[in-house]
Write a protein that holds these residues in place. Structure first.
Motif, PDB file in Angstrom:
ATOM      1  N   GLU A  87      38.924  37.755  20.669  1.00 60.05           N
ATOM      2  CA  GLU A  87      37.489  37.730  20.932  1.00 60.05           C
ATOM      3  C   GLU A  87      36.961  38.100  19.418  1.00 60.05           C
ATOM      4  OE1 GLU A  87      36.566  38.018  25.580  1.00 60.05           O
ATOM      5  OE2 GLU A  87      36.646  40.451  23.801  1.00 60.05           O
ATOM      6  N   GLN A  90      37.016  35.553  16.956  1.00 65.65           N
ATOM      7  CA  GLN A  90      36.577  34.395  17.153  1.00 65.65           C
ATOM      8  C   GLN A  90      34.735  34.279  16.895  1.00 65.65           C
ATOM      9  OE1 GLN A  90      36.095  33.211  21.715  1.00 65.65           O
ATOM     10  NE2 GLN A  90      34.604  31.222  20.849  1.00 65.65           N
ATOM     11  N   GLN A  94      32.220  32.403  14.498  1.00 66.52           N
ATOM     12  CA  GLN A  94      31.329  31.990  14.645  1.00 66.52           C
ATOM     13  C   GLN A  94      30.153  32.762  13.758  1.00 66.52           C
ATOM     14  OE1 GLN A  94      31.136  33.340  18.552  1.00 66.52           O
ATOM     15  NE2 GLN A  94      31.524  31.104  19.655  1.00 66.52           N
TER      16      GLN A  94
END
Length: 131
Positions: A87, A90, A94
């Motif tokens: 996470e 990610q 992003q």
């Protein structure tokens, strides 16, 4: 509240160190004002500063607003601590994409701000902030 007027970057020079920082601060206030996921006190503060109803220095010292800021920072820290490694990766990706988009918007706003003003007798804008 209606957005009849929005402050200009120059009006933020009391807390910003240079025009670039003022531009970024005004953009951040716009983001906060429009973020429905944020505490209403934060949105109210941003809207009040942007409209010129509250001086930015006063807003930064108002306990209602500072408490809302600290609460949001605490929530963000807790969420970051709870992320798995995947996470986190990610989120970094992003953020990279979001940051590139923000940089492109900043470049566009800088170009608009620094562009000569036409139709004013050859004046190159006359919008110099001196502080």
């Amino acid at each position: 509240m209606t957005a009849d007027r929005e402050i200009q970057d120059e009006e933020l020079m009391g807390v910003a160190h240079d025009p670039e920082q003022a531009l970024r601060l005004r953009r951040s206030l716009r983001t906060i004002a429009g973020a429905t996921s944020l505490d209403p006190a934060l949105r109210d503060m941003a809207q009040s500063v942007l409209s010129g109803n509250v001086d930015v220095k006063d807003a930064f010292q108002d306990p209602r607003y500072t408490e809302a800021v600290y609460q949001r920072l605490h929530e963000m820290r807790r969420a970051a601590e709870d992320q798995t490694y995947a996470e986190q990766q990610q989120s970094k990706a992003q953020f990279g994409a979001w940051d590139a988009g923000q940089q492109a918007e900043l470049d566009r706003e800088r170009a608009e701000r620094d562009a000569p003003v036409h139709g004013s007798g050859g004046d190159r804008g006359g919008r110099t902030a001196r502080h």
